[in-house]
Structures are given as structure tokens and as C-alpha cells.
Design an enzyme around this catalytic site. Structure first.
Site, PDB file in Angstrom:
ATOM      1  N   GLU A   1      45.574  44.694  37.380  1.00 40.12           N
ATOM      2  CA  GLU A   1      46.114  44.990  38.712  1.00 40.12           C
ATOM      3  C   GLU A   1      47.241  43.538  38.882  1.00 40.12           C
ATOM      4  O   GLU A   1      48.614  43.337  38.987  1.00 40.12           O
ATOM      5  CB  GLU A   1      45.685  45.076  39.700  1.00 40.12           C
ATOM      6  CG  GLU A   1      45.368  45.503  40.164  1.00 40.12           C
ATOM      7  CD  GLU A   1      44.358  46.005  41.409  1.00 40.12           C
ATOM      8  OE1 GLU A   1      44.478  46.980  42.330  1.00 40.12           O
ATOM      9  OE2 GLU A   1      43.491  45.551  42.008  1.00 40.12           O
TER      10      GLU A   1
ATOM     11  N   GLU B   1      37.436  51.587  39.826  1.00 38.23           N
ATOM     12  CA  GLU B   1      36.753  51.454  40.542  1.00 38.23           C
ATOM     13  C   GLU B   1      36.696  52.866  41.421  1.00 38.23           C
ATOM     14  O   GLU B   1      35.532  52.812  41.625  1.00 38.23           O
ATOM     15  CB  GLU B   1      37.751  50.826  41.842  1.00 38.23           C
ATOM     16  CG  GLU B   1      38.631  49.364  41.261  1.00 38.23           C
ATOM     17  CD  GLU B   1      39.999  49.117  40.431  1.00 38.23           C
ATOM     18  OE1 GLU B   1      40.208  48.494  40.273  1.00 38.23           O
ATOM     19  OE2 GLU B   1      40.321  50.048  39.262  1.00 38.23           O
TER      20      GLU B   1
END
Length: 696
Positions: free
Chosen positions: A105, A125
Site C-alpha cells: 500500500e 490481509e
């Protein structure tokens, strides 16, 4: 402690470097350092471009697990990534090693990305019950096709730098091994071209029209098997195609928060930490293991060949012994087939495959060839007589200090060790089939096992990329002892009125990959039958023995291998319930004077969990397992327990130990012998404590 993020300058390029070993986790100190140093570079008029890179063996490989469960500290990762993207000067990110989760990210917050060809990246995640919450679900679909972004995010899969480049995630590949140099070279080229910031948030989602989200959602729900995170992550990705970027970020954050507060997230985090705690064994702290470079395997059946394959894939030299040349050739063919499968799946390079078969693997019919092996694992027929004979022969030929291990699933390792003059060198290494696929390894410590031998078992497990769990000696150790008890409970549920097919349906809906009766068919009903016959002489006369599975075996129905068991198996067809089963069960109920009743799916699950948790409490109370979380690791990795429920002990804590104890009390009215509450369970309820209180 040195600052984990530093800033230097080469001409007009600011180099912001993360150095937070071992994996450059995005800790609070790293986030703060990135924020301050990017801000400093922004403010410096002599800086025209900013390079973000990492020292050590990897780019930012995710969050800092030490911060899990703690209150967040500013700057948050979403704010940091937004700040990086908002820079008025071009930000170049150089990736090496792995860029995972928050690391990727951060990279997507940059304006340009260069990666070493050896790098890998992903957003895992959902494995922790959450979704990428720092813009990952919004930026990835704006860099690569939405369908591929959805697949990466919902499956937690990784891609190579080369694939990332082909998809559009990576702007340039570098063949070298220095990310800093690769980043500087790219930054210089961009400045020479007059390139300015290129913000991902300005892009539209790529190929969004090609995605049918309703069909994709149905597919994700099916593969997720009850896990919420992949479905919520897909909702967030869909938001990237229907909402402006800022609104998409808000939607992502709302979905992230919902998952963060869920029981599933707590269960998956528990599983994550439980798997990291199993290797903490007091008796081997500071104890050096013995060598495991060269091992022997006795027996080349499915299990022995699987163990040999797993060892070879780990770079271990293997000699496998069989009783005659035909059996040895058959074992070699099985190992070769397993290794070829690893090549096909991309887990093993062809050159490495060829080298293994040429130099690291051989078969023999003579135990004398084990003379210089560091460790020998026995994987022969599950008979005490046979195993004692094998260990007597190994004792005679193996060098002093060689570890002698048995792969027995149930038998008394103290008795096996007594067949040698070196009981301190003997332990159990209980692999799970197929051994080259399954991750679980029970390291079974006998009464006289030397701590260096125990340490060697764990070292071998680590080398073979197994999750090794310490177990004590009893019939079935941790997993199979608990299995035998909940199998009896399932049989009792059927005698009480449910069908095996009711049980399988209720428990697959609960989250098991397969129902217990379907699993028995897959393993072979004759295996359980043989074990029940082995224990028949010691069976307590108070036990209500369910014989319907034995009746199937007596008719030659062993499950998948014979085409019929609890289900009927025809090639190319979905397994169907075997109608003969209901007839056999009805006859047994009549013989035992049992009037069947309706049993709901909820009760089926309650009975199953009460039996599993109760016997697990005995396993912990008896010291067979070190801690409740070790039991969770065994059931999660060896027995198909749904990971999103955290394991049986975590599940029991979630629903409350008082409920489990109360369920057992109710069931005692049906069978006072089967449903005896474990002393540890009663003690914890009386003290208003849970299993987690014993995990420290």
C-alpha cells in the site's frame, strides 16, 4: 536505538530509506519516520524527486505484529499513504524481497514503482480477518485490471515482479540486486524526461466493465467457506469501480472497521499467534539440535514416500529403505511422481528436480545403508511388533547420536524406545498425510527422550517448513486422541437419531472442509476399524459401542478406495449417500433399544464441539499438550477445523466455557460414561477463567 528511517541526498534526489530489521515492518516508528522525512524532502527546494527504499533483505513486508491489538498511534497507515501520494514532487518506490500488505500500500501511494526481478508482492490481509485498509482496495484496481485486483485481494495471493510489471503495478523491472541503485537510476531517468507526480487516485478503475460482481461474489463466498473478510474485501473493490476515490476510501475504512471488530478477526489473529508460540518449548530453550543433513526413511508407502519428498524439497539428503527391490522401485516412483507434481505447480525448478533425483535420493533394501544417517524416520505398518523389530535393527546399524524417530499415529513410543539400547535418542515425528503437503508435525517426546533430540525434531520441522507441536505420549497423542473422542460423540449422535449425512451437512455448514463421515471414507474406513479392533480388549464395558461403521467394513465397504462406504462413489459423479447405511443404523438402534429422535443442526454442532473441547481439556490437563493454543494449532492444521473460528479452545472461550460444561451436563443424561466433564474444564468454569488464561 537507531532511527529506523533515514534521509540522505544524492544531487537533487532525496533518498528515504527504511531499516527496521528483520522485515522492515511498518511499525509506528517507521510510519512516523516516513512521514517526517517525506515532509522534509518536500520542503527542501534542492530536492526534485523522492526515492523510498529499504535496507536489508526485503521491502516493507507488512504491519508490525507487536502492535496487533494495541491502540493505533498517529500517523495511521492510511494517512501516511495519502500523504506520500499527495507529494508535489515525484515519489519513486524501489521494491525488493517482498512488499506485503501495508508495504504494498505504501508502494502504491508512490507515483512510480521499480522492482527487482526477484521481488514478490501481495495483499494478504484477509488471512487475518481484515482487508487492506490503507487504500489497497482502491489503488490496486486503478493500477491493474479490476478482476485481477479482486483475485489478489480476496485470495491473499502473491505475484512476481514480472507479473506485476505485465499487469501495470510495476513501472520498471531491474535485473540487479541493489534496490537503492535501481531506484536512483529510475528517478534520474524520470527527471530527465521531465516527469512529475503520477497519482494512482487520479486513474479510473481498469477494465471495470469486464467484471460481473454478482457472479464474482458468489464465487468468492463459495471459496471463502464462511470467512467474511474476502467477501467484504470484494465489496470494497467494487466500491473502487462505482465511487469517486475519496468516497471509496471511506467505504474501505468502514468495511475495515467492521471486520476489525468481528469475532472472526479475533479468531484469525489468535491462530496467527498460536502458530508462532508452538515452537516455544521450555525444555529446549538454549539447546542445540543435532544435525539433520542426511536422513533415512523406513517404508516407502504413501506416508514414507511423502516424508521423503518433503525432506528432499527441504534440501535434505534421503535414503529410503524397503523390504525388497520391487517395493523400493515402487517407492522411488511415488517420490518421483510427487517431485514432478512440485515442478508442475511451480514449487520446484526442473534443474533442482533433476539434481535431487541424481544426487540426493536413493533407495535400498539394506538397513546397513543407514549407518551414517543423522536421523532415521520409521513409517511402516502400524503394529507394535513390527515397529519394535525395525527399531531393534536400526539400533544395531545407526551411528552413535543418530536420532531414531517413529511416525506412529497412536502407539506407545516408550515401548518402541525400549526395543533399543538408546531410548534417549528416540522420539515420535508424527507427520500428517500427504506428508509433503500437510504442514502439521507432532513432535512426540517420550519419557527418556533427550532434550537435544526434541530440539532436533523441531529443527527438522522448521527445515521442512512444518508447524511442529510438542506432544506427550498417550494413545493418539494430541490430535488423534481428541479425534477418537469426537468420533465416538458423532457415532452417539447418529445412534440418537441423526444420520451420518445430517452430521456431515451440519458440520460443513459450521465450517469444516469436509464432514467427519466423508473424511472417514476418504481416509479409508478400514483404518479406523483396525484401530478400534486394536483397542477392543481394553474397551470399558460401560461404553456404548457403535458398530455400524464396523458393519460396513465387514461387508468390504472401506470408502472411496472400494467405491462405497458411508457414501457411494462413481467416477465423474458427486458422492451420494449410501442407502444401506441407514438400514444398518436402524437395525443397531433396534438392537440397542434406542428410539431415534430429531436432532437439529445446532445440537449436532454443540455435541461435536462439547466432545472435542472436553477431550482437549483433558489433553491439556494431562500435560500431553503444553497449552490450549497448541491444541488449536493441531486441529487447525491437521483436522480441517475452520481457521476463522480460531480452533476449538478459542471457540470454547468465545461461546463461554460455562455453555460447553452445561452442554456436557445435559448429554450426561443420555450417556453418563461418554459425557464425563474434564477436571480442567470444571476448574476453569468454577474459577471464571478461560483457556486463553493458560496460554502464557
Amino acid at each position: 536505538m537507531e532511527d529506523p528511517v533515514t534521509i540522505t541526498r544524492e544531487a537533487n534526489i532525496a533518498i528515504v530509506e527504511v531499516n527496521n530489521p528483520p522485515v522492515n515492518a511498518a511499525s509506528h516508528a517507521v510510519r512516523l519516520g516516513l512521514q517526517l522525512n517525506v515532509k522534509e524532502a518536500e520542503a527542501n527546494p534542492e530536492v526534485e524527486a523522492i526515492l523510498i527504499c529499504c535496507a536489508g533483505r526485503t521491502f516493507i513486508a507488512g504491519a508490525d505484529i507487536k502492535e496487533f491489538g494495541k491502540p493505533p498511534q498517529d500517523p495511521s497507515l492510511p494517512d501516511l499513504v495519502n500523504q506520500i501520494e499527495a507529494s508535489t514532487k515525484p515519489v519513486i518506490v524501489a521494491i525488493h524481497g517482498t512488499a506485503l500488505g501495508g508495504g504494498l500500500e505504501v508502494a502504491m501511494g508512490g507515483h512510480y514503482r521499480v522492482a527487482l526481478t526477484s521481488a514478490k508482492m501481495g495483499l494478504p490481509e484477509v488471512n487475518l480477518g481484515i482487508l487492506p485498509g490503507a487504500g489497497g482496495t482502491q489503488r490496486l484496481p486503478r493500477l491493474i485490471p479490476v478482476a485481477k485486483a479482486a483475485e489478489m485481494i480476496t485470495s491473499a495471493g502473491m505475484i512476481s515482479a514480472k507479473e506485476g510489471h505485465e499487469l501495470g503495478l510495476i513501472d520498471r523491472l531491474d535485473e540487479g540486486d541493489d534496490p537503492r541503485a535501481a531506484g536512483l537510476a529510475y528517478a534520474k531517468d524520470l527527471l530527465a524526461e521531465g516527469a512529475g507526480p503520477s497519482r494512482t487516485s487520479d486513474n479510473a478503475a481498469k477494465d471495470a466493465d469486464a467484471v460481473d460482481f454478482d457472479a464474482l461474489r458468489a464465487k468468492v463466498k463459495k471459496s471463502a467457506r464462511g470467512i467474511m473478510a474476502p467477501v467484504k474485501a470484494l465489496d470494497a473493490v467494487e466500491g473502487a469501480t462505482t465511487m469517486p476515490f475519496a468516497e471509496g476510501l471511506k467505504n474501505e475504512r468502514a468495511l475495515f472497521t467492521e471486520l476489525l471488530e468481528s469475532d472472526q478477526r479475533a479468531a484469525l489473529i489468535h491462530a496467527f499467534f498460536a502458530e508462532r508460540s508452538v515452537a516455544k518449548v521450555k525444555e529446549i530453550e538454549g539447546v542445540a539440535p543435532r544435525p539433520t543433513d542426511k536422513i533415512g526413511v523406513v517404508g516407502g508407502g504413501t506416508m514414507g514416500a511423502g516424508i521423503a519428498t518433503s525432506a528432499l524439497l527441504a534440501g535434505i539428503d534421503v535414503t529410503l529403505a524397503e523390504r525388497d527391490d520391487d517395493a523400493a522401485n515402487k517407492a522411488r516412483a511415488t517420490v518421483e511422481k510427487n517431485l514432478a507434481g512440485a515442478v508442475k505447480r511451480g514449487k520446484l525448478a526442473q534443474a533442482k528436480h533433476d539434481a535431487i533425483l541424481a544426487n540426493a535420493f536413493r533407495t535400498t533394501t539394506d538397513y546397513a545403508d543407514f549407518g551414517e544417517r543423522d536421523l532415521v524416520i520409521e513409517a511402516v505398518f502400524e503394529s507394535m511388533e513390527v515397529k519394535r523389530e525395525v527399531f531393534g535393527q536400526l539400533d544395531a546399524v545407526c551411528k552413535p547420536g543418530a536420532v531414531l524417530a517413529t511416525n506412529t499415529s497412536y502407539l506407545d513410543i516408550n515401548e518402541i524406545a525400549a526395543a533399543t539400547k538408546r531410548p534417549g535418542d528416540v522420539l515420535g515425528l508424527h507427520f500428517f498425510s500427504p506428508a509433503h503437503v500437510m504442514k502439521l508435525l507432532e513432535v512426540v517426546v517420550a519419557d527418556q527422550t533427550d532434550p537435544t533430540v526434541t530440539a532436533t525434531g523441531f529443527a527438522l520441522g522448521k527445515k521442512m517448513k512444518k508447524i511442529a507441536v510438542r506432544a506427550g505420549v498417550c494413545d493418539g497423542f494430541i490430535g488423534n486422541r481428541i479425534l477418537s473422542h469426537y468420533q465416538k460423540a458423532n457415532f452417539a449422535t447418529v445412534l440418537a437419531g441423526a444420520s451420518p449425512f445430517d452430521v456431515d451437512r451440519a458440520l460443513t455448514n459450521f465450517g469444516l472442509a469436509m464432514g467427519p463421515f466423508a473424511v472417514s471414507d476418504l481416509a479409508g474406513l478400514d483404518i479406523g476399524w483396525a484401530n478400534r479392533k486394536r483397542l477392543a480388549e481394553t474397551r470399558d464395558p460401560r461404553e456404548t459401542y457403535a458398530a455400524f461403521a464396523d458393519k460396513l467394513c465387514e461387508q468390504g465397504h472401506f470408502g472411496r478406495k472400494t467405491g462405497k462406504g458411508f457414501y457411494i462413489y462413481e467416477e465423474g459423479e458427486k458422492p451420494q449417500p449410501n442407502p444401506e447405511v441407514e438400514e444398518i443404523i436402524a437395525a443397531e438402534r433396534a438392537e440397542k433399544g434406542i428410539t431415534p429422535r430429531q436432532i437439529s443442526d445446532e445440537e449436532i454442532v454443540d455435541r461435536y464441539m462439547a466432545a472435542m473441547v472436553n477431550e482437549a481439556a483433558r489433553v491439556v490437563g494431562d500435560g500431553i499438550a503444553q497449552r490450549p493454543s497448541d491444541v488449536d494449532v493441531v486441529l487447525l492444521n491437521g483436522y480441517g477445523f475452520p481457521r476463522w473460528r480460531g480452533g476449538p479452545m478459542h471457540y470454547a472461550d468465545t461461546v463461554g466455557l460455562a455453555k460447553i460444561l452445561n452442554d456436557i451436563g445435559v448429554l450426561q443424561k443420555e450417556d453418563d460414561f461418554l459425557w464425563q466433564p474434564a477436571p480442567l474444564l470444571k476448574q476453569l468454569v468454577e474459577e471464571d477463567r478461560n483457556f486463553a488464561s493458560l496460554n502464557g
